[in-house]
Scaffold this active site. Structure first.
Site, PDB file in Angstrom:
ATOM      1  N   LYS A  84      90.134  35.440 184.909  1.00 19.44           N
ATOM      2  CA  LYS A  84      91.424  35.979 185.338  1.00 19.44           C
ATOM      3  C   LYS A  84      92.440  35.688 184.238  1.00 19.44           C
ATOM      4  CE  LYS A  84      93.246  36.333 189.982  1.00 19.44           C
ATOM      5  NZ  LYS A  84      93.685  35.543 191.113  1.00 19.44           N
TER       6      LYS A  84
HETATM    7  C1  E4P Z   1      95.009  37.338 193.693  1.00 17.19           C
HETATM    8  O1  E4P Z   1      94.117  37.353 192.894  1.00 17.19           O
HETATM    9  C2  E4P Z   1      95.924  36.210 193.892  1.00 17.19           C
HETATM   10  O2  E4P Z   1      95.158  35.028 193.868  1.00 17.19           O
HETATM   11  C3  E4P Z   1      96.626  36.225 195.225  1.00 17.19           C
HETATM   12  O3  E4P Z   1      96.306  37.404 195.922  1.00 17.19           O
HETATM   13  C4  E4P Z   1      98.083  35.935 195.185  1.00 17.19           C
HETATM   14  O4  E4P Z   1      98.601  36.006 196.486  1.00 17.19           O
HETATM   15  P1  E4P Z   1     100.033  35.440 196.907  1.00 17.19           P
HETATM   16  O5  E4P Z   1     101.077  36.362 196.362  1.00 17.19           O
HETATM   17  O6  E4P Z   1     100.013  35.431 198.387  1.00 17.19           O
HETATM   18  O7  E4P Z   1     100.136  34.064 196.297  1.00 17.19           O
END
Ligand code: E4P
Length: 218
Positions: A84
């Site tokens: 990521k």
């Molecule tokens: C996605 O890959 C992220 O880890 C996640 O969806 C972020 O979500 P949030 O905005 O609820 O922290």
């Protein structure tokens, strides 16, 4: 649309895996730190062993060179790990280099179609528009998902869209209608997706009707 689980909680991942509908996992530094886990590598490897599909683990540095080095290292932790990488100039540079080395990437923190197009051109395997965080500031997060799907389809860009930052079951419905390849959902949202009051009422009614007839036949 495929379902990924958005958590670093190993117990939740084990529970959800039993349902047979989770084909990947996404984590981020906040989710990992929420679990209070010390050994990042061990946690990622544990998750990769539970879910055979793509498991996203995020780089923890911001400059391109160290990011590429860290990504290569994380890519060696398990065959199904996906790196990521945040949507920055350094991130795009890293994605370009890594995609040529066949390292799978998930471009994260994507908030605009321009960012998404650049990520797809750099060769990101997955791109994660953060729907909930856009909604939080008064934008329409799902519109971005739909636009990305339309543009990627039109230009035959192979990047897959992961609807991320999902906050409730209606986000999943909208993501599916928008054509998202994947929705990554927190465990509680996955459980909410299963629930319907009419299902519960139906089960209770079937059980009580069955009891009536079975008590007569005894
Ligand atoms: C996605 O890959 C992220 O880890 C996640 O969806 C972020 O979500 P949030 O905005 O609820 O922290």
């Amino acid at each position: 649309m495929r379902i990924f689980l958005d958590t670093a909680n190993v117990n939740q991942i084990k529970q959800a895996a039993k349902l047979g509908i989770v084909s990947g996992v996404t984590t981020n530094p906040s989710l990992v730190s929420k679990e209070g886990l010390g050994d990042y590598k061990a946690v990622v490897q544990q998750i990769c062993a539970i879910i055979p599909g793509p498991v996203s683990a995020e780089v923890l540095v911001e400059e391109a060179e160290p990011m590429i080095e860290q990504a290569r290292e994380i890519a060696g932790w398990a065959p199904n790990v996906v790196i990521k990488i945040p949507t920055t100039a350094a991130g795009l540079e890293a994605i370009s280099v890594l995609s040529k080395e066949n390292v799978r990437t998930n471009m994260t923190l994507c908030f605009s179609l321009n960012q998404a197009i650049l990520g797809a051109l750099a060769g990101a395997t997955y791109i994660s528009p953060f729907v909930g965080r856009l909604d939080d500031i008064g934008h329409n997060g799902m519109e971005l998902v739909k636009d990305m799907v339309d543009v990627f389809t039109h230009y035959q860009l192979p990047a897959q869209v992961i609807a991320a930052s999902i906050r409730h079951p209606q986000h999943c419905v909208a993501a599916a209608k928008a054509g998202a390849h994947i929705a990554t959902v927190p465990y509680n949202v996955l459980m909410q997706m299963i629930q319907h009051p009419l299902t519960d009422i139906g089960i209770a009614r079937f059980a009580s009707d069955w009891q009536k007839v079975s008590s007569r036949s005894v």
